[in-house]
Design an enzyme around this catalytic site. Structure first.
Site, PDB file in Angstrom:
ATOM      1  N   LYS A 165     -11.214  11.760  14.518  1.00  0.00           N
ATOM      2  CA  LYS A 165      -9.849  11.743  14.711  1.00  0.00           C
ATOM      3  C   LYS A 165      -8.997  12.565  15.516  1.00  0.00           C
ATOM      4  CE  LYS A 165      -9.969   7.254  12.015  1.00  0.00           C
ATOM      5  NZ  LYS A 165      -9.189   6.530  10.631  1.00  0.00           N
ATOM      6  N   GLY A 205       1.124  -1.072   0.445  1.00  0.00           N
ATOM      7  CA  GLY A 205       0.102  -0.104   0.046  1.00  0.00           C
ATOM      8  C   GLY A 205       1.129   1.316   0.149  1.00  0.00           C
ATOM      9  N   ARG A 247     -11.234  16.209   1.440  1.00  0.00           N
ATOM     10  CA  ARG A 247     -10.358  15.517   0.251  1.00  0.00           C
ATOM     11  C   ARG A 247      -9.979  16.895  -0.898  1.00  0.00           C
ATOM     12  NH1 ARG A 247      -7.453  12.464   2.258  1.00  0.00           N
ATOM     13  NH2 ARG A 247      -9.006  11.053   3.077  1.00  0.00           N
ATOM     14  N   HIS A 287      -1.002  17.385   3.229  1.00  0.00           N
ATOM     15  CA  HIS A 287      -1.979  18.167   3.687  1.00  0.00           C
ATOM     16  C   HIS A 287      -1.899  19.275   4.034  1.00  0.00           C
ATOM     17  CE1 HIS A 287      -3.829  13.910   3.402  1.00  0.00           C
ATOM     18  NE2 HIS A 287      -3.785  13.123   5.318  1.00  0.00           N
ATOM     19  N   GLN A 344      -7.067  17.670   2.628  1.00  0.00           N
ATOM     20  CA  GLN A 344      -6.060  16.796   2.387  1.00  0.00           C
ATOM     21  C   GLN A 344      -6.022  15.677   1.013  1.00  0.00           C
ATOM     22  OE1 GLN A 344      -8.108  15.629   7.121  1.00  0.00           O
ATOM     23  NE2 GLN A 344      -7.210  13.764   5.743  1.00  0.00           N
ATOM     24  N   ASN A 356       1.598  14.338   4.295  1.00  0.00           N
ATOM     25  CA  ASN A 356       0.705  12.959   5.590  1.00  0.00           C
ATOM     26  C   ASN A 356       1.845  11.555   5.154  1.00  0.00           C
ATOM     27  OD1 ASN A 356       0.411  13.558   2.196  1.00  0.00           O
ATOM     28  ND2 ASN A 356      -0.947  11.229   3.059  1.00  0.00           N
ATOM     29  N   SER A 400      -3.277  10.716  -1.668  1.00  0.00           N
ATOM     30  CA  SER A 400      -2.121   9.691  -0.621  1.00  0.00           C
ATOM     31  C   SER A 400      -3.167   9.456   0.505  1.00  0.00           C
ATOM     32  CB  SER A 400      -1.378   9.713  -1.297  1.00  0.00           C
ATOM     33  OG  SER A 400      -0.722  10.922  -0.326  1.00  0.00           O
ATOM     34  N   CYS A 420      -2.505  11.049  10.076  1.00  0.00           N
ATOM     35  CA  CYS A 420      -2.193  12.187  10.160  1.00  0.00           C
ATOM     36  C   CYS A 420      -2.303  13.372   9.376  1.00  0.00           C
ATOM     37  CB  CYS A 420      -1.923  11.668   8.155  1.00  0.00           C
ATOM     38  SG  CYS A 420      -3.738  11.195   7.133  1.00  0.00           S
TER      39      CYS A 420
HETATM   40  N1  LIG Z   1      -1.923   7.045   3.421  1.00  0.00           N
HETATM   41  C1  LIG Z   1      -1.815   7.539   4.811  1.00  0.00           C
HETATM   42  O1  LIG Z   1      -1.321   8.614   4.185  1.00  0.00           O
HETATM   43  C2  LIG Z   1      -2.326   7.403   5.991  1.00  0.00           C
HETATM   44  C3  LIG Z   1      -1.787   8.224   6.598  1.00  0.00           C
HETATM   45  C4  LIG Z   1      -1.795   7.833   8.462  1.00  0.00           C
HETATM   46  C5  LIG Z   1      -3.136   6.666   8.690  1.00  0.00           C
HETATM   47  N2  LIG Z   1      -2.974   5.889   7.583  1.00  0.00           N
HETATM   48  C6  LIG Z   1      -3.136   3.995   7.868  1.00  0.00           C
HETATM   49  O2  LIG Z   1      -2.486   2.498   7.392  1.00  0.00           O
HETATM   50  C7  LIG Z   1      -2.924   1.928   6.848  1.00  0.00           C
HETATM   51  C8  LIG Z   1      -2.246   1.891   5.359  1.00  0.00           C
HETATM   52  O3  LIG Z   1      -2.788   2.423   4.691  1.00  0.00           O
HETATM   53  P1  LIG Z   1      -2.436   3.060   3.350  1.00  0.00           P
HETATM   54  O4  LIG Z   1      -3.167   4.248   2.997  1.00  0.00           O
HETATM   55  O5  LIG Z   1      -1.498   2.449   3.055  1.00  0.00           O
HETATM   56  O6  LIG Z   1      -4.065   1.533   2.320  1.00  0.00           O
HETATM   57  P2  LIG Z   1      -3.844   1.116   1.414  1.00  0.00           P
HETATM   58  O7  LIG Z   1      -2.307   1.715   0.556  1.00  0.00           O
HETATM   59  O8  LIG Z   1      -5.002   0.345   1.178  1.00  0.00           O
HETATM   60  O9  LIG Z   1      -2.996  -0.573   1.398  1.00  0.00           O
HETATM   61  C9  LIG Z   1      -3.376  -1.651   2.641  1.00  0.00           C
HETATM   62  C10 LIG Z   1      -2.593  -2.666   2.503  1.00  0.00           C
HETATM   63  O10 LIG Z   1      -3.054  -3.869   3.668  1.00  0.00           O
HETATM   64  C11 LIG Z   1      -2.915  -4.196   2.560  1.00  0.00           C
HETATM   65  N3  LIG Z   1      -4.312  -5.136   2.858  1.00  0.00           N
HETATM   66  C12 LIG Z   1      -5.633  -5.084   3.145  1.00  0.00           C
HETATM   67  N4  LIG Z   1      -6.415  -6.033   2.439  1.00  0.00           N
HETATM   68  C13 LIG Z   1      -5.859  -6.867   3.684  1.00  0.00           C
HETATM   69  C14 LIG Z   1      -6.297  -8.287   4.285  1.00  0.00           C
HETATM   70  N5  LIG Z   1      -7.097  -8.391   4.036  1.00  0.00           N
HETATM   71  N6  LIG Z   1      -4.812  -9.320   4.833  1.00  0.00           N
HETATM   72  C15 LIG Z   1      -3.728  -8.414   4.857  1.00  0.00           C
HETATM   73  N7  LIG Z   1      -3.400  -7.961   4.088  1.00  0.00           N
HETATM   74  C16 LIG Z   1      -4.306  -6.849   3.588  1.00  0.00           C
HETATM   75  C17 LIG Z   1      -2.825  -4.727   1.078  1.00  0.00           C
HETATM   76  O11 LIG Z   1      -2.143  -5.600   0.513  1.00  0.00           O
HETATM   77  P3  LIG Z   1      -3.051  -5.357  -0.843  1.00  0.00           P
HETATM   78  O12 LIG Z   1      -1.815  -4.766  -1.671  1.00  0.00           O
HETATM   79  O13 LIG Z   1      -2.196  -6.922  -1.474  1.00  0.00           O
HETATM   80  O14 LIG Z   1      -4.175  -6.023  -1.041  1.00  0.00           O
HETATM   81  C18 LIG Z   1      -1.959  -3.250   1.641  1.00  0.00           C
HETATM   82  O15 LIG Z   1      -0.259  -3.890   1.377  1.00  0.00           O
HETATM   83  C19 LIG Z   1      -4.814   2.325   7.637  1.00  0.00           C
HETATM   84  O16 LIG Z   1      -4.865   2.151   7.876  1.00  0.00           O
HETATM   85  C20 LIG Z   1      -4.522   3.793   6.937  1.00  0.00           C
HETATM   86  O17 LIG Z   1      -6.016   4.589   7.609  1.00  0.00           O
HETATM   87  C21 LIG Z   1      -2.560   6.130   5.740  1.00  0.00           C
END
Ligand SMILES: NC(=O)c1ccc[n+]([C@@H]2O[C@H](COP(=O)([O-])OP(=O)(O)OC[C@H]3O[C@@H](n4cnc5c(N)ncnc54)[C@H](OP(=O)(O)O)[C@@H]3O)[C@@H](O)[C@H]2O)c1
Length: 354
Positions: free
Chosen positions: A207, A12, A238, A245, A178, A332, A181, A151
């Protein structure tokens, strides 16, 4: 001795940042990558849709992606697990990993508000690691869980902390713009966001409002007490920016302060809580103040301090709230996610938890 680390959710947006930041880290060796069943069994380079500005690190190319497997983490003697998983996956999984004696540094929102789970923005509240002793004792874990804040909240609280310390704060109003990404790799379809703005991000306002109070809180008897003297209200939106952000912040101060005094307090904020620990990911200036009338801007300012500093500008008096208003930009996926996660892990190493 270098710590052996794994990234869960490695494909991700946040996972990619972790891979980028850990690939050449002086204290950590990136050993294992895990993601969903969709990616399992493939080489990282084959499974990932790489979206970061710099090329994928060489070391990650050939690493194999595994499905989530707690036994494998133990067998491979992983010391620290960085998780970038959806909250519903992380909720049950992370305690099971901590029970195995592994340190978990997590980006997922599950458990963030629990009083024995530190929600760390190290320059602001590194002292909250203290609760880990009680966490281990009460929960019977030999490992620990530390959480990375939301974030938007991480960026906001870096600017609030110097104001709390210097002048005291009563109320904060924040309106956010925001980046895409922040919604993850497949978060917002282009048909929804091109030529548009979406004035709703599920769960985000709560949050910001709750996590800020926890981060600005203090430790009492092995639990974090929220700072209820500070009221925070947020409106989150968004916008069509890739990374970074932007937040318009309005603050009611306890004592009157001039714009120059506020700018000085922000600029001189050194993050005393981690001073002297020499953490490789800590920026030399957590808050950078710019004087130009049209800064900060996400495209120009999101990589300040390698993405770990936030940039504040347009500091003005706020006559309605009897305080100040300003604009802050922060990265972020770095300060708001993976970069902060790596900084937290460095702090845990220095404090003897990892
Ligand atoms: N993006 C940001 O700026 C940000 C900031 C702070 C916190 N967060 C938090 O960080 C976390 C990840 O965010 P992201 O933006 O990186 O999301 P993302 O791009 O959607 O990535 C999600 C990741 O989780 C994996 N995944 C999904 N379902 C799964 C399952 N059932 N079992 C195992 N792996 C699974 C996906 O793997 P596959 O590719 O194999 O599907 C991918 O590697 C979330 O909780 C989000 O709220 C994000």
């Amino acid at each position: 001795m270098k710590r052996r680390v794994a990234v869960l959710g490695a494909t991700g947006i946040v996972g990619q940042r972790f891979v980028q930041l850990l690939a050449e880290h002086p204290w950590f060796d990136l050993e294992l990558l895990m993601a969903s069943e969709r990616s399992a069994g493939k080489r990282y380079a084959e499974a990932v849709h790489w979206v970061l500005e710099k090329p994928m690190p060489r070391i990650a190319y050939e690493l194999q992606l595994h499905p989530i497997d707690i036994e494998m983490l133990s067998k491979e003697k992983i010391d620290i697990v960085f998780t970038a998983l959806p909250a519903d996956v992380a909720r049950d999984l992370e305690p099971q990993i901590a029970r195995k004696g592994i340190v978990v540094v997590s980006n997922a929102s599950s458990m963030r508000l629990e009083p024995d789970i530190p929600l760390l923005n190290p320059e602001v509240n590194a002292d909250h690691v203290e609760v880990l002793e009680a966490q281990k004792r009460v929960r019977g874990w030999s490992g620990v869980i530390a959480k990375v804040p939301n974030c938007t909240t991480a960026i906001l609280t870096l600017t609030l902390k110097p104001l709390v310390d210097e002048f005291g704060i009563r109320r904060v109003v924040v309106s956010t713009m925001q980046a895409l990404s922040g919604a993850g790799l497949t978060g917002v379809p282009s048909m929804f966001i091109l030529d548009n703005l979406i004035p709703y991000i599920e769960g985000e306002e709560e949050k910001v409002e709750n996590e800020s109070k926890k981060i600005l809180g203090s430790v009492k008897s092995g639990r974090i007490e929220f700072n209820n003297n500070v009221e925070v209200t947020a409106s989150c939106h968004r916008v069509m920016v890739l990374d970074g952000h932007t937040e318009a912040v309005f603050v009611e101060l306890n004592r009157k302060a001039s714009v120059d005094e506020v700018a000085k307090a922000l600029e001189e904020f050194k993050g005393n809580k981690i001073r002297g620990l020499d953490l490789p990911t800590a920026p030399s200036k957590p808050v950078v103040v710019r004087k130009e009338v049209d800064r900060p801007q996400p495209r120009l300012d999101r990589m300040e301090g390698n993405g770990m500093s936030v940039v504040v500008g347009r500091i003005r008096e706020d006559k309605v709230l009897n305080g100040v208003k300003y604009v802050v930009v922060g990265n972020n996926t770095i300060r708001g996610a993976a970069g902060n996660g790596v900084l937290i892990a460095e702090l845990l190493v220095r404090k003897g938890y990892a």
